[in-house]
Design a protein around this motif. Structure first.
Motif, PDB file in Angstrom:
ATOM      1  N   SER A 159       0.799  -1.211   0.000  1.00  0.00           N
ATOM      2  CA  SER A 159       0.000   0.000   0.000  1.00  0.00           C
ATOM      3  C   SER A 159       0.835   1.264   0.000  1.00  0.00           C
ATOM      4  O   SER A 159       0.381   2.306  -0.452  1.00  0.00           O
ATOM      5  CB  SER A 159      -0.943   0.013   1.212  1.00  0.00           C
ATOM      6  OG  SER A 159      -1.933   0.990   1.072  1.00  0.00           O
ATOM      7  N   TYR A 167       4.765  -1.038   3.508  1.00  0.00           N
ATOM      8  CA  TYR A 167       3.497  -1.250   4.203  1.00  0.00           C
ATOM      9  C   TYR A 167       2.633  -2.238   3.422  1.00  0.00           C
ATOM     10  O   TYR A 167       2.321  -2.017   2.256  1.00  0.00           O
ATOM     11  CB  TYR A 167       2.745   0.068   4.369  1.00  0.00           C
ATOM     12  CG  TYR A 167       3.414   1.024   5.329  1.00  0.00           C
ATOM     13  CD1 TYR A 167       3.093   1.018   6.680  1.00  0.00           C
ATOM     14  CD2 TYR A 167       4.385   1.924   4.883  1.00  0.00           C
ATOM     15  CE1 TYR A 167       3.711   1.890   7.566  1.00  0.00           C
ATOM     16  CE2 TYR A 167       5.012   2.788   5.762  1.00  0.00           C
ATOM     17  CZ  TYR A 167       4.670   2.770   7.107  1.00  0.00           C
ATOM     18  OH  TYR A 167       5.298   3.621   7.982  1.00  0.00           O
ATOM     19  N   GLU A 169      -1.010  -4.076   3.474  1.00  0.00           N
ATOM     20  CA  GLU A 169      -2.335  -3.984   4.101  1.00  0.00           C
ATOM     21  C   GLU A 169      -3.240  -5.098   3.617  1.00  0.00           C
ATOM     22  O   GLU A 169      -3.043  -5.661   2.543  1.00  0.00           O
ATOM     23  CB  GLU A 169      -2.969  -2.617   3.827  1.00  0.00           C
ATOM     24  CG  GLU A 169      -3.020  -2.201   2.364  1.00  0.00           C
ATOM     25  CD  GLU A 169      -4.196  -2.735   1.579  1.00  0.00           C
ATOM     26  OE1 GLU A 169      -5.048  -3.428   2.176  1.00  0.00           O
ATOM     27  OE2 GLU A 169      -4.252  -2.484   0.368  1.00  0.00           O
ATOM     28  N   THR A 174      -2.305  -4.175   9.089  1.00  0.00           N
ATOM     29  CA  THR A 174      -1.173  -3.583   8.384  1.00  0.00           C
ATOM     30  C   THR A 174       0.119  -4.113   8.976  1.00  0.00           C
ATOM     31  O   THR A 174       0.350  -4.013  10.184  1.00  0.00           O
ATOM     32  CB  THR A 174      -1.185  -2.049   8.503  1.00  0.00           C
ATOM     33  OG1 THR A 174      -2.393  -1.539   7.920  1.00  0.00           O
ATOM     34  CG2 THR A 174       0.008  -1.437   7.780  1.00  0.00           C
ATOM     35  N   THR A 191      -7.378  -3.390   6.921  1.00  0.00           N
ATOM     36  CA  THR A 191      -7.030  -2.084   6.370  1.00  0.00           C
ATOM     37  C   THR A 191      -7.170  -2.085   4.857  1.00  0.00           C
ATOM     38  O   THR A 191      -7.033  -3.111   4.206  1.00  0.00           O
ATOM     39  CB  THR A 191      -5.596  -1.675   6.756  1.00  0.00           C
ATOM     40  OG1 THR A 191      -4.689  -2.691   6.326  1.00  0.00           O
ATOM     41  CG2 THR A 191      -5.469  -1.512   8.255  1.00  0.00           C
ATOM     42  N   VAL A 194      -2.921   2.585   3.064  1.00  0.00           N
ATOM     43  CA  VAL A 194      -1.973   3.315   3.909  1.00  0.00           C
ATOM     44  C   VAL A 194      -1.446   4.497   3.106  1.00  0.00           C
ATOM     45  O   VAL A 194      -0.994   4.328   1.973  1.00  0.00           O
ATOM     46  CB  VAL A 194      -0.801   2.419   4.359  1.00  0.00           C
ATOM     47  CG1 VAL A 194       0.251   3.240   5.109  1.00  0.00           C
ATOM     48  CG2 VAL A 194      -1.295   1.275   5.233  1.00  0.00           C
ATOM     49  N   VAL A 201      -4.284   5.785   7.759  1.00  0.00           N
ATOM     50  CA  VAL A 201      -4.605   4.426   7.362  1.00  0.00           C
ATOM     51  C   VAL A 201      -6.123   4.287   7.372  1.00  0.00           C
ATOM     52  O   VAL A 201      -6.801   4.808   8.263  1.00  0.00           O
ATOM     53  CB  VAL A 201      -3.943   3.386   8.298  1.00  0.00           C
ATOM     54  CG1 VAL A 201      -4.377   3.573   9.739  1.00  0.00           C
ATOM     55  CG2 VAL A 201      -4.240   1.966   7.832  1.00  0.00           C
TER      56      VAL A 201
END
Length: 329
Positions: A159, A167, A169, A174, A191, A194, A201
């Motif tokens: 993300s 990151y 997700e 996350t 999530t 991000v 988020v």
């Protein structure tokens, strides 16, 4: 995030990030470290790439040289130029038209995530194999490998890439991969996006993972609002978020301020680029016959207009976090 069938298969573990992730926001790009031959003034931010036409902030258009490769995809802006992915190579294109090779691309997997970190210092490549193993490779702008590893069961989607962190997700929350390869869970709830540059988020709940709203990435709490949509990218000023289904919402209260004409996904694509040219313009990749088009829509209101077209190349927007990029065959 909810993706259509091919994208969901391709991103069980994370690439078009894309778009990931992709490129620098409106702030100045980071310098390339310790390179005496590249100490030049900051260049204009690249907003989009249509074929070989590089659209820059302020409305200027630069034609990329042939040495930038075939069907280049724009990853983003750094202090000394623009990073593109073309053929089997990541390249730096300088304002004077000179092109420098950075590193090789993944040309084995059809669907990959390729993204420039928010600070402009790292290029991420991620892909999954048929056994759902996630492969992650990070290089710096000199082509030096920072991270090259794989994970057996790290399910989710890339993300964002920022501050030396990747990151990931998904329904399991996350997770962050640092430059040592260590994985840390930073958000427990499902999530959907991000946006590290905004400390944001989008989170759902276990019972309603698709009903999402924004909260702080550094200190997640209860969102002030939730909506059933698929967030793709937050505007550079942090005021709006555009969703895959074409809604543009206020980050303050979730109100739909306008709808933009996104095409229905095709069965043979991972995603179409959808992102921001500037805080007040949403950019959308569309097609008409054999032509790929770039459409710009004013936000919160105003006309949509075509700003580019190509029949021989690609359309790319570096602020897109829409999913994996399907490499040309």
């Amino acid at each position: 995030m909810t993706r259509h069938s091919l994208a969901a298969t391709a991103v069980v573990a994370l690439t078009a990030l894309a778009s990931l992730l992709t490129g620098l926001p409106a702030q100045a790009a980071a310098p390339v470290a310790n390179s005496s031959d590249e100490r030049v003034a900051p260049v204009l931010r690249a907003v989009s790439l249509v074929g070989r036409d590089l659209h820059l902030s302020g409305g200027k258009v630069m034609r990329l040289p042939r040495t930038a490769g075939e069907a280049p995809v724009l990853l983003g802006t750094v202090r000394t130029g623009w990073v593109v992915a073309s053929d089997g190579t990541f390249r730096l294109v300088r304002p004077d038209g000179k092109v420098r090779r950075i590193a090789g691309r993944n040309r084995v997997d059809l669907y990959v995530t390729e993204a420039l970190s928010d600070d402009g210092n790292r290029i991420l490549t991620a892909s999954t194999d048929q056994a759902d193993a996630l492969y992650v490779r990070v290089v710096d702008l000199r082509g030096r490998v920072v991270l090259n590893t794989w994970y057996e069961s790290l399910f989710g989607e890339i993300s964002d890439v920022a501050d030396g962190k990747v990151y990931v997700e998904g329904f399991r929350g996350t997770r962050v991969i640092d430059e040592t390869g260590a994985v840390t869970r930073v958000v427990q709830r499902p999530t959907a996006l991000v946006a590290a540059e905004h400390d944001v988020v989008f989170v759902g709940t276990r019972k309603r993972p698709g009903l999402v709203g924004p909260t702080s990435l550094s200190g997640p709490g209860t969102p002030a609002w939730r909506a059933r949509f698929d967030p793709v990218a937050v505007s550079p000023d942090g005021h709006y978020v555009v969703g895959r289904e074409g809604t543009v919402r206020s980050m303050r209260d979730g109100r739909v301020v306008r709808r933009v004409p996104v095409p229905k996904p095709r069965a043979d694509e991972a995603f179409r680029f959808l992102g921001w040219g500037a805080s007040g313009r949403v950019l959308i990749e569309r097609s008409a016959g054999l032509r790929l088009l770039l459409t710009s829509c004013a936000v919160p209101r105003g006309a949509c207009r075509q700003v580019g077209a190509t029949t021989t190349g690609s359309v790319s927007v570096p602020t897109s976090h829409a999913g994996p990029y399907r490499q040309p065959t």
